[in-house]
Design a protein around this motif. Sequence first.
Motif, PDB file in Angstrom:
ATOM      1  N   LEU A 346      39.452  52.529  36.009  1.00 49.29           N
ATOM      2  CA  LEU A 346      38.972  51.643  37.070  1.00 49.29           C
ATOM      3  C   LEU A 346      39.935  51.628  38.254  1.00 49.29           C
ATOM      4  O   LEU A 346      39.509  51.479  39.401  1.00 49.29           O
ATOM      5  CB  LEU A 346      38.782  50.230  36.523  1.00 49.29           C
ATOM      6  CG  LEU A 346      37.703  50.088  35.432  1.00 49.29           C
ATOM      7  CD1 LEU A 346      37.731  48.689  34.822  1.00 49.29           C
ATOM      8  CD2 LEU A 346      36.311  50.394  36.001  1.00 49.29           C
ATOM      9  N   GLY A 347      41.230  51.790  37.970  1.00 50.25           N
ATOM     10  CA  GLY A 347      42.206  51.862  39.053  1.00 50.25           C
ATOM     11  C   GLY A 347      42.012  53.110  39.894  1.00 50.25           C
ATOM     12  O   GLY A 347      42.043  53.051  41.140  1.00 50.25           O
ATOM     13  N   LEU A 348      41.797  54.246  39.233  1.00 43.14           N
ATOM     14  CA  LEU A 348      41.554  55.494  39.968  1.00 43.14           C
ATOM     15  C   LEU A 348      40.254  55.443  40.748  1.00 43.14           C
ATOM     16  O   LEU A 348      40.142  56.013  41.845  1.00 43.14           O
ATOM     17  CB  LEU A 348      41.539  56.685  38.993  1.00 43.14           C
ATOM     18  CG  LEU A 348      42.881  57.011  38.320  1.00 43.14           C
ATOM     19  CD1 LEU A 348      42.698  58.097  37.266  1.00 43.14           C
ATOM     20  CD2 LEU A 348      43.915  57.444  39.366  1.00 43.14           C
ATOM     21  N   ALA A 349      39.258  54.751  40.180  1.00 47.03           N
ATOM     22  CA  ALA A 349      37.960  54.622  40.852  1.00 47.03           C
ATOM     23  C   ALA A 349      37.972  53.511  41.900  1.00 47.03           C
ATOM     24  O   ALA A 349      36.970  53.311  42.594  1.00 47.03           O
ATOM     25  CB  ALA A 349      36.865  54.353  39.827  1.00 47.03           C
ATOM     26  N   GLN A 350      39.093  52.792  41.980  1.00 41.11           N
ATOM     27  CA  GLN A 350      39.248  51.665  42.904  1.00 41.11           C
ATOM     28  C   GLN A 350      38.162  50.601  42.715  1.00 41.11           C
ATOM     29  O   GLN A 350      37.694  49.974  43.657  1.00 41.11           O
ATOM     30  CB  GLN A 350      39.252  52.163  44.351  1.00 41.11           C
ATOM     31  CG  GLN A 350      40.426  53.075  44.662  1.00 41.11           C
ATOM     32  CD  GLN A 350      40.520  53.460  46.114  1.00 41.11           C
ATOM     33  OE1 GLN A 350      39.662  53.104  46.930  1.00 41.11           O
ATOM     34  NE2 GLN A 350      41.589  54.165  46.492  1.00 41.11           N
ATOM     35  N   SER A 351      37.785  50.413  41.449  1.00 43.46           N
ATOM     36  CA  SER A 351      36.820  49.363  41.112  1.00 43.46           C
ATOM     37  C   SER A 351      37.622  48.112  40.745  1.00 43.46           C
ATOM     38  O   SER A 351      37.783  47.753  39.577  1.00 43.46           O
ATOM     39  CB  SER A 351      35.944  49.813  39.931  1.00 43.46           C
ATOM     40  OG  SER A 351      35.001  48.831  39.591  1.00 43.46           O
ATOM     41  N   TRP A 352      38.103  47.442  41.788  1.00 45.33           N
ATOM     42  CA  TRP A 352      39.093  46.394  41.581  1.00 45.33           C
ATOM     43  C   TRP A 352      38.533  45.132  40.926  1.00 45.33           C
ATOM     44  O   TRP A 352      39.265  44.406  40.240  1.00 45.33           O
ATOM     45  CB  TRP A 352      39.758  46.045  42.908  1.00 45.33           C
ATOM     46  CG  TRP A 352      40.414  47.234  43.535  1.00 45.33           C
ATOM     47  CD1 TRP A 352      40.116  47.813  44.734  1.00 45.33           C
ATOM     48  CD2 TRP A 352      41.479  48.025  42.972  1.00 45.33           C
ATOM     49  NE1 TRP A 352      40.909  48.900  44.970  1.00 45.33           N
ATOM     50  CE2 TRP A 352      41.766  49.058  43.892  1.00 45.33           C
ATOM     51  CE3 TRP A 352      42.203  47.962  41.797  1.00 45.33           C
ATOM     52  CZ2 TRP A 352      42.749  50.007  43.662  1.00 45.33           C
ATOM     53  CZ3 TRP A 352      43.182  48.911  41.555  1.00 45.33           C
ATOM     54  CH2 TRP A 352      43.445  49.920  42.488  1.00 45.33           C
ATOM     55  N   SER A 356      40.223  43.783  37.581  1.00 35.82           N
ATOM     56  CA  SER A 356      40.762  42.428  37.454  1.00 35.82           C
ATOM     57  C   SER A 356      40.251  41.741  36.195  1.00 35.82           C
ATOM     58  O   SER A 356      40.994  40.985  35.546  1.00 35.82           O
ATOM     59  CB  SER A 356      40.375  41.597  38.684  1.00 35.82           C
ATOM     60  OG  SER A 356      40.907  42.169  39.854  1.00 35.82           O
ATOM     61  N   ILE A 357      38.995  42.020  35.831  1.00 36.26           N
ATOM     62  CA  ILE A 357      38.431  41.422  34.617  1.00 36.26           C
ATOM     63  C   ILE A 357      39.177  41.919  33.383  1.00 36.26           C
ATOM     64  O   ILE A 357      39.569  41.137  32.512  1.00 36.26           O
ATOM     65  CB  ILE A 357      36.922  41.749  34.503  1.00 36.26           C
ATOM     66  CG1 ILE A 357      36.149  41.030  35.616  1.00 36.26           C
ATOM     67  CG2 ILE A 357      36.393  41.352  33.128  1.00 36.26           C
ATOM     68  CD1 ILE A 357      34.693  41.411  35.686  1.00 36.26           C
ATOM     69  N   VAL A 358      39.368  43.235  33.296  1.00 39.40           N
ATOM     70  CA  VAL A 358      40.063  43.816  32.145  1.00 39.40           C
ATOM     71  C   VAL A 358      41.499  43.309  32.082  1.00 39.40           C
ATOM     72  O   VAL A 358      41.978  42.900  31.016  1.00 39.40           O
ATOM     73  CB  VAL A 358      40.039  45.357  32.218  1.00 39.40           C
ATOM     74  CG1 VAL A 358      40.883  45.959  31.098  1.00 39.40           C
ATOM     75  CG2 VAL A 358      38.615  45.869  32.139  1.00 39.40           C
ATOM     76  N   PHE A 359      42.179  43.324  33.214  1.00 39.71           N
ATOM     77  CA  PHE A 359      43.566  42.866  33.245  1.00 39.71           C
ATOM     78  C   PHE A 359      43.644  41.398  32.846  1.00 39.71           C
ATOM     79  O   PHE A 359      44.559  40.980  32.115  1.00 39.71           O
ATOM     80  CB  PHE A 359      44.154  43.060  34.639  1.00 39.71           C
ATOM     81  CG  PHE A 359      45.599  42.675  34.741  1.00 39.71           C
ATOM     82  CD1 PHE A 359      46.593  43.545  34.305  1.00 39.71           C
ATOM     83  CD2 PHE A 359      45.975  41.443  35.254  1.00 39.71           C
ATOM     84  CE1 PHE A 359      47.932  43.189  34.384  1.00 39.71           C
ATOM     85  CE2 PHE A 359      47.304  41.078  35.338  1.00 39.71           C
ATOM     86  CZ  PHE A 359      48.285  41.954  34.904  1.00 39.71           C
ATOM     87  N   GLY A 360      42.684  40.599  33.299  1.00 40.22           N
ATOM     88  CA  GLY A 360      42.668  39.183  32.966  1.00 40.22           C
ATOM     89  C   GLY A 360      42.467  38.945  31.473  1.00 40.22           C
ATOM     90  O   GLY A 360      43.093  38.048  30.888  1.00 40.22           O
ATOM     91  N   ILE A 361      41.604  39.742  30.855  1.00 39.84           N
ATOM     92  CA  ILE A 361      41.380  39.611  29.412  1.00 39.84           C
ATOM     93  C   ILE A 361      42.644  39.969  28.633  1.00 39.84           C
ATOM     94  O   ILE A 361      43.019  39.288  27.677  1.00 39.84           O
ATOM     95  CB  ILE A 361      40.195  40.497  28.968  1.00 39.84           C
ATOM     96  CG1 ILE A 361      38.888  39.959  29.560  1.00 39.84           C
ATOM     97  CG2 ILE A 361      40.106  40.559  27.444  1.00 39.84           C
ATOM     98  CD1 ILE A 361      37.683  40.845  29.313  1.00 39.84           C
TER      99      ILE A 361
END
Length: 416
Positions: A346-352, A356-361
Amino acid sequence: MGCCRGFLQIVSFSLQKYTLILKWFAEFDFIFAQQKRPMSLFLFWLFFGIGILIQAIYLLVIFGKTAFYSGNTPQSTSRNEEGVTVVICAHNEFGNLKTLIPKLFEQDYPIFDVMIVNDRSSDRTKRLLEKMMESFPKLRSVTIKYTPPHCTAKKYALTLGIKVAKHDVMLLTDADCLPETNQWIRKMTAPVRNQGKTFAVGFSGYEHKPGFLNNWIQFETLLTALYYISFGLWKKPFMGIGRNLCYRKDFFMNAKAFKGLWHIEGGDDDLFLNQYASGQNTAIVLDPEATTISKPKETRKEYLIQKKRHLHVGKYYRGSDKRKIGLYSFSHALFWIGGIALLIYLGLAQSWEQFSIVFGIILLRSILLTVIFKAAEKKIQGTKPPKNIWMLDFLYLGYFWILGTISHQAKDIQWK
């Protein structure tokens, strides 16, 4: 517990059908292709979702049983103070016994003695015991000069010690352990003496010392305790540790406790309980006054030798009990592998937004894990938890799968 057991059965059944589910979704790969979303992204989300679901159940429901435990272990109104024999197997433990024996006789309990099994020691252990028996009349010892070829050393030594023990209630610990308080004998043996239990399972921690290795030892010891204490509180006991364990001599002898286990190095504690412990005959003693403290390994080599022996024994557990540990470790791997893969993708795809959802979990689980561990450490031992729990949890991913695989295949396991 019925709800929890049902959930575990459902999850176990689902994991068995995991391959079929993936094949079913693969048939609909054109949907992801039309949306320009590769199948790998779906699999990352699937791994991450399964991992976080099972992890939440373990942390909140299973481990939460220990972390949020309220009240003391139920005590009978009976004041039965029958005799207790403390049994310790020692091989070249002169220095430790010199400290331990006087400490044991500070215990606040009216009827007990101490049996030291001097197992093939080549140091000054025998001379020390002879001298100390003059000062402590309730100290007894038996000396073993050799181990029969069909037996492993620790089990043979322990069996001889129990066989000649004076009292029926056995309380086991190791030579490098010390009781945390003078209430240890009273608290640890209470379920066996007063409640008619066959087993009383306690906790044994390690001394806190500076350095990463000791911090890791504290973390791994606490996680192991969360397994056997939590499932024990859920009336599904499957193991205990010989550094703090109580049972009756009559049961041990009548059950021929190590029958079928003589060839296995280790397992004199956890495999014994794995065969005979049940929700009806086993009590968990969750009380800081009933704990013992051990000297931790101070080099990585010593620690790895010790853990290889411990993990090696796990392959002899009953299948259902292997799944209790395996399901947590499997979901732990899915969570971290899926989560890291998603963050990278998601970082490479810039789907921020999704990033943020994954990082938050991941952050939320790390906070929950820390809360559970802190609460459990306070309930079990009454001390501070390890530092940087979230980092140690991530490192556990490699520890379990790499060292666990090596230990499972090991042929050179030894006690001493």
